[in-house]
Design a protein around this motif. Structure first.
Motif, PDB file in Angstrom:
ATOM      1  N   GLY A   2     -14.549   7.488   8.846  1.00  0.00           N
ATOM      2  CA  GLY A   2     -14.373   6.516   7.772  1.00  0.00           C
ATOM      3  C   GLY A   2     -12.910   6.231   7.506  1.00  0.00           C
ATOM      4  N   ASP A   3     -12.649   5.474   6.426  1.00  0.00           N
ATOM      5  CA  ASP A   3     -11.283   5.099   6.055  1.00  0.00           C
ATOM      6  C   ASP A   3     -10.784   6.037   4.956  1.00  0.00           C
ATOM      7  N   TYR A   4      -9.547   6.432   5.074  1.00  0.00           N
ATOM      8  CA  TYR A   4      -8.930   7.354   4.118  1.00  0.00           C
ATOM      9  C   TYR A   4      -7.578   6.785   3.669  1.00  0.00           C
ATOM     10  N   GLY A   5      -7.341   6.868   2.381  1.00  0.00           N
ATOM     11  CA  GLY A   5      -6.041   6.451   1.849  1.00  0.00           C
ATOM     12  C   GLY A   5      -5.166   7.666   1.573  1.00  0.00           C
ATOM     13  N   VAL A   6      -3.905   7.551   1.956  1.00  0.00           N
ATOM     14  CA  VAL A   6      -2.965   8.648   1.724  1.00  0.00           C
ATOM     15  C   VAL A   6      -2.578   8.639   0.244  1.00  0.00           C
ATOM     16  N   GLY A   7      -2.857   9.735  -0.429  1.00  0.00           N
ATOM     17  CA  GLY A   7      -2.620   9.809  -1.863  1.00  0.00           C
ATOM     18  C   GLY A   7      -1.163  10.052  -2.219  1.00  0.00           C
TER      19      GLY A   7
END
Length: 416
Positions: A60-65
């Protein structure tokens, strides 16, 4: 068969590697940072079935926090800031194998789904956050933000700028004149033959003319003073010569008077014996009286000449004192005028700046002789998370996450 399949999968992972910036393609791989978006795919080869199994729970898609991490199921928090997509893929594969105790290491691929955005701030039409594209430069980012900020009040900004600049320019010319005048007065006060003008006056034709005019004026004033002092010196020399001539005449007259008195003394003895007529004695006495009168007149003339010499000396002193006083008063007035003019110039400089703050394009639209200067600065965060400023121009490449600051400042001569 398994090794061949894994080799093909590895090739697929390489083909899906991170897209890098054009300006970085030949230097180093792209390093991940906060607000980047990653697309993760995990697959496992099933030996018994001879097929791949897709790990949909992990893919899936992950955003860098903000902390520079992503949260991957079964792996947990994974630090990705400053790493490459290849590094992250390896970390996910290793983490899954260790956490789940898998005999075979699952294959993970990571690609950059979306670069972290850039930010454009300052004197632009639409400041804010914008998506990053490869080959992006400062000029392209400026165009994305709508270009330079334009006036929202019609021609008011340009009109205010023209008015303020016109008044400023007039006062700048007046200030140059006062600077040239002050330099000339200082030279006169110190008795110099040359004037030490401020260097900025020699940079313009108008300034050079002011320097020439003040130099000519000083030379004319010095010549006039020299002529006046020379005239007084000539008068004193003339009076001194007159005194010397009168003193010589007095000496001659005194000898004549002494001789006449001797003659009168001799005639007086003869007259007492009746040998000389009294008329001759009387005539000689009259002659002596006339000679003594002339001596008195010459003494008076000498005193008058000395008084005139003293007056001429005092006139020369007064002439020099009056000139010194005039120069001192003129210097004081010039300094006062300069201070007042600097304050007014500072006010109009502030008005020009305020006009540009309301309408940065005012100076350019107004056709000012001194167009505004546009400064670009990039705030960039390095791999260690430390932010720093980088001076830039229109052709400077922009990196993901950069903050581009645009500042328009008027080109105004310092009034101090």
């Amino acid at each position: 068969m398994l090794q061949k399949t894994r080799a093909l999968l590895a090739v697929g992972v390489l083909l899906m590697a991170t897209p890098v910036l054009a300006q970085q393609a030949q230097t180093e791989p792209y390093r991940l940072g906060t607000m980047d978006k990653l697309r993760v795919r995990v697959a496992e080869w099933q030996s018994a079935e001879g097929a791949f199994r897709d790990w949909s729970a992990v893919s899936g898609d992950y955003g860098v926090g903000p902390a520079g991490t992503i949260s991957v199921p079964f792996v947990g928090e994974l630090s990705v800031a400053g790493k490459t997509t290849e590094d992250v893929a390896t970390a996910i594969s290793d983490g899954l194998q260790q956490k789940l105790g898998l005999p075979d290491r699952p294959e993970a691929s990571v690609e950059l789904a979306e670069f972290r955005p850039i930010f454009v701030s300052g004197d632009v039409q639409t400041p804010g956050r914008y998506p990053y594209d490869p080959q992006l430069t400062v000029l392209k980012a400026l165009s994305i933000a709508g270009g330079m900020r334009r006036s929202e009040t019609g021609q008011g900004g340009a009109r205010d700028f023209i008015t303020a600049q016109g008044n400023y320019d007039v006062m700048a010319a007046q200030r140059d004149g006062l600077l040239a005048r002050r330099a000339r007065l200082e030279a006169e006060a110190e008795g110099k033959d040359q004037i030490d003008f401020p260097p900025e006056l020699a940079k313009t034709a108008a300034g050079k003319k002011l320097m020439a005019d003040e130099t000519n004026l000083m030379q004319a004033r010095q010549k006039r003073l020299r002529l006046q002092l020379a005239s007084l010196d000539d008068l004193k020399r003339l009076l001194q010569a007159e005194i010397e001539s009168l003193q010589k005449k007095i000496a001659t007259q005194s000898r004549q008077t002494d001789l006449s008195r001797e003659e009168l003394k001799g005639l007086g003895n003869l007259a007492g014996k009746g040998l000389v007529v009294n008329q001759r004695v009387l005539t000689l006495e009259q002659t002596i009286a006339e000679l003594e009168g002339k001596l008195l007149d010459m003494d008076t003339a000498i005193l008058r000449a000395k008084q005139d010499i003293a007056k001429a000396t005092q006139d020369a002193i007064s002439l020099q004192n009056d000139r010194d006083t005039e120069i001192a008063q003129a210097r004081q007035q010039t300094e006062s005028d300069l201070d007042a003019l600097n304050l007014k110039m500072g006010m109009y400089s502030g008005l020009m700046t305020e006009a540009l703050e309301r309408a940065p394009d005012a100076a350019r639209n107004a056709g000012g002789r001194n167009p505004p200067e546009t400064h670009f600065t990039i705030v960039r965060t390095d791999g260690n998370g430390k932010a720093g400023e980088v001076e830039a121009d229109e052709n400077t490449p922009v990196l993901p996450g950069d903050v581009i600051k645009v500042e328009v400042t008027p080109t105004v001569v310092n009034s101090n």
